[in-house]
Design an enzyme around this catalytic site. Structure first.
Site, PDB file in Angstrom:
ATOM      1  N   HIS A 146       7.289   3.038   6.268  1.00 27.06           N
ATOM      2  CA  HIS A 146       8.582   3.708   6.437  1.00 27.06           C
ATOM      3  C   HIS A 146       9.628   3.305   5.394  1.00 27.06           C
ATOM      4  O   HIS A 146      10.622   4.020   5.224  1.00 27.06           O
ATOM      5  CB  HIS A 146       9.164   3.404   7.820  1.00 27.06           C
ATOM      6  N   GLY A 163      12.291   1.567  10.279  1.00 26.54           N
ATOM      7  CA  GLY A 163      11.160   1.430  11.188  1.00 26.54           C
ATOM      8  C   GLY A 163      10.398   0.134  11.075  1.00 26.54           C
ATOM      9  O   GLY A 163       9.158   0.138  11.009  1.00 26.54           O
TER      10      GLY A 163
END
Length: 424
Positions: free
Chosen positions: A151, A159
């Site tokens: 991410h 994330g």
């Protein structure tokens, strides 16, 4: 590094696959990093996986390498200088003001913790080191279960991910390989990797993920790449409760067609274990063996392959999964009953290596699966051909910024960050 503990259980060869040279990267200190009380991301899962590999005797069957921390200059091959400078200087006792934290998306999901920068250097160094092993030909398969943090963006955390080791490893592979395939079986969309390569035909990204009201909210089937990268991003949106049979009904024909048409010189497979049944943050219903079947299928194409970790928040199932998938990479079968080791108590009461699916409802109907499969296969058929460009000098960030400014009028409707991407 001493593997040890290799004689407790027999290992049998898997008859349908040939032997591969496998290397495995592990830093003994990685399990000591701690995101904070109550945080679902626990690097301790890497230590648990390693202990299980040792108990099964799998360490004796591959080269075990300790990663070198990735230098700051190498982190900046993808990430912005000011972001890396921030990560290097941030500590819980010395965090920047709220404006800077918001700028780099450092928050409850991505907190500042002790040793943060060293942690990033460690897992990124292992992924780039694994890519080097593949580039040199010393290994056919390279493994880094501490990596796969898909991410992270060029200038921000996201994330639970701070540095995108996957992008950095792919950039290293691109130094000698023309085409790289990235496949993501984490339950979350591999948004950071897709963004980084959204405009190029040298990297194809294929993500199988939960789509809808779910983090990070990206990965629509209509997101297919842009400019030179059009049709080189594939997104397979899934609903909760998907089981092994339904998953493979999509995974195998899609990957088979990608391999046939794109013809990658190397594959990077992100094996996020949060797509397993019973994950603390997940909502899929895959068994360990069903998850590992994706690794086995990718291995069958016999191209250099980098296996990475990713999500996974029920620790015992993460360790089971990545141990079993290491055995798949090696071409051996491990016994179902788990050998005794220091973390055996985590695996009560079953004490076996497989995490079976539950009876949760599969909300993926056969019609929805058929529709997804038809659309994805149609997108693959729109590829012109496998690109065959030679590696070129990477453009500077300034040159890329100028390119993006020139193309802004054409790309207002394109959702991507102005990240690094290789020339087509």
């Amino acid at each position: 590094m001493d593997a040890g503990g290799g004689n407790s259980l027999p290992l049998s060869s898997v008859g349908d696959v040939a032997k591969r040279r496998v290397c495995y990267f592990y830093e003994p200190e990685v399990g000591n990093y701690y995101y904070g009380q109550g945080h679902p991301m626990k690097p301790h899962r890497i230590r648990m996986t390693h202990a299980l590999l040792q108990a099964y005797g799998l360490l004796d069957r591959m080269r075990v390498l300790r990663p070198s921390p990735l230098p700051e200059c190498d982190l900046c091959r993808f990430h912005a200088d000011d972001y890396i400078t921030f990560l290097r200087s941030a500590t819980p006792d010395k965090v920047s003001d709220a404006h800077v934290l918001r700028r780099f998306n450092v928050c409850d999901d991505c907190p500042v913790f002790y040793g943060l920068f060293e942690f990033c250097q460690t897992y990124a160094g292992a992924s780039v080191g694994a890519a080097k092993e593949l580039n040199s030909g010393r290994a056919n398969i390279a493994i880094n279960w501490s990596g796969g943090l898909h991410h992270a963006k060029r200038s921000e955390a996201s994330g639970f991910c701070y540095v995108n080791d996957i992008v950095l490893a792919i950039l290293k592979l691109l130094e000698i390989h023309d085409r790289i395939l990235y496949v993501d079986i984490d339950i979350h969309h591999g948004d950071g990797v897709e963004e980084a390569f959204y405009l190029t035909d040298r990297v194809m990204t294929v993500s199988f993920h939960k789509f809808g009201d779910y983090f990070p909210g990206t990965g629509d089937i209509r997101d297919i790449g842009y400019d030179n990268g059009k049709h080189y991003s594939l997104n397979v949106p899934l609903d909760e409760g998907i089981d092994d049979e339904s998953y493979h009904y999509l995974f195998k024909p899609i990957i088979a067609k990608v391999m046939e048409v794109f013809k990658p010189a190397a594959v990077v497979l992100q094996c996020g274990a949060d797509s397993l049944s019973g994950d603390r943050l997940g909502c899929f219903n895959l068994s360990v063996k069903g998850h590992a079947e994706c690794v086995k299928y990718m291995r069958s194409f016999n191209v250099p392959m980098l296996l990475l970790g990713g999500g996974g928040y029920t620790l015992r199932n993460v360790a089971r999964c990545w141990c079993y998938e290491t055995a798949v990479a090696l071409g051996v079968e491990v016994e179902e009953n788990m050998p005794d080791h220091e973390y055996i108590g985590y695996f009560a009461p079953e004490f076996n290596v497989n995490a079976a699916p539950s009876n949760m409802e599969n909300k993926n109907s056969r019609k929805s699966l058929d529709d997804i499969r038809a659309k994805i296969l149609d997108n693959i058929l729109k590829l012109q051909h496998a690109p065959s460009v030679q590696f070129q000098e990477h453009p500077t960030y300034m040159e890329l910024d100028e390119e993006v400014e020139d193309m802004d009028d054409k790309k207002d409707d394109c959702n991507y960050d102005r990240d690094y991407w290789p020339e087509s």
